[in-house]
Design an enzyme around this catalytic site. Structure first.
Site, PDB file in Angstrom:
ATOM      1  N   HIS A 101       0.839  -1.199   0.000  1.00  0.00           N
ATOM      2  CA  HIS A 101       0.000   0.000   0.000  1.00  0.00           C
ATOM      3  C   HIS A 101       0.881   1.259   0.000  1.00  0.00           C
ATOM      4  CE1 HIS A 101      -3.306  -2.676   1.090  1.00  0.00           C
ATOM      5  NE2 HIS A 101      -4.156  -1.659   1.059  1.00  0.00           N
ATOM      6  N   HIS A 140       1.058  -4.093   9.397  1.00  0.00           N
ATOM      7  CA  HIS A 140       2.446  -3.885   8.986  1.00  0.00           C
ATOM      8  C   HIS A 140       3.273  -3.385  10.159  1.00  0.00           C
ATOM      9  CE1 HIS A 140       2.652  -4.575   4.697  1.00  0.00           C
ATOM     10  NE2 HIS A 140       1.523  -3.920   4.530  1.00  0.00           N
TER      11      HIS A 140
END
Length: 173
Positions: A101, A140
């Site tokens: 992303h 993450h």
């Protein structure tokens, strides 16, 4: 240390922030916001070369980040390691490093910045917000997002280099 950062972000959750962060992260799913931005730029004659640059950056990003680095490094996600955290999104199936992303956001933002500085600044802010959402959502590690940002910028620069040193923004006659 990375878990300490992620755990501290869990303390700032509110229903409103949860809604905002899940919405922001969805913008980055499959690079959709950046692909749409590239398509829009391709449709505007003045920015067509910028659209080509965004799309090239996203292709390079896909190859380097998602196909090569994620599988080569094979880093587990924090939500895989600490499964007691209630996730607000579906558990991602691919590896954690680098953040796709974030990497796609910064690759596209760099390409947009080469095209139009003001739009590029807005794109960098959105890319950073999407990267932060990945931490907020516990999918993450901070170094995944940091590496995604740095690699994304480098990919955007590489895409510019591949297209040559010509000025990206077309002149309007």
């Amino acid at each position: 240390m990375e878990f300490a950062i992620l755990d501290s972000l869990q303390k700032i959750h509110t229903p409103m922030l949860d809604t905002i962060m899940t919405s922001v992260t969805k913008l980055g799913n499959s690079g959709i916001i950046w692909i749409l931005t590239g398509i829009v730029l391709l449709c505007i004659p003045k920015y067509r070369k910028g659209g080509v640059l965004v799309m090239l950056a996203l292709i390079l990003n896909l190859i380097l980040g998602n196909l090569i680095l994620k599988n080569l490094i094979a880093r587990e996600r924090p939500c895989w390691i600490r499964d007691g955290i209630e996730l607000l999104i579906a558990v991602p199936r691919d590896y954690s490093f680098p953040s796709g992303h974030t990497m796609s956001g910064f690759a596209a933002a760099t390409a947009i910045w080469f095209t139009e500085k003001r739009l590029g600044i807005a794109a960098f802010l959105l890319a950073a917000l999407i990267g932060f959402s990945r931490l907020y959502l516990y999918v993450h590690f901070p170094t995944d997002v940091l590496a995604g940002a740095v690699l994304g910028i480098l990919v955007g620069i590489a895409a510019k280099g591949l297209l040559g040193r010509k000025k990206i923004k077309q002149n309007t006659e």
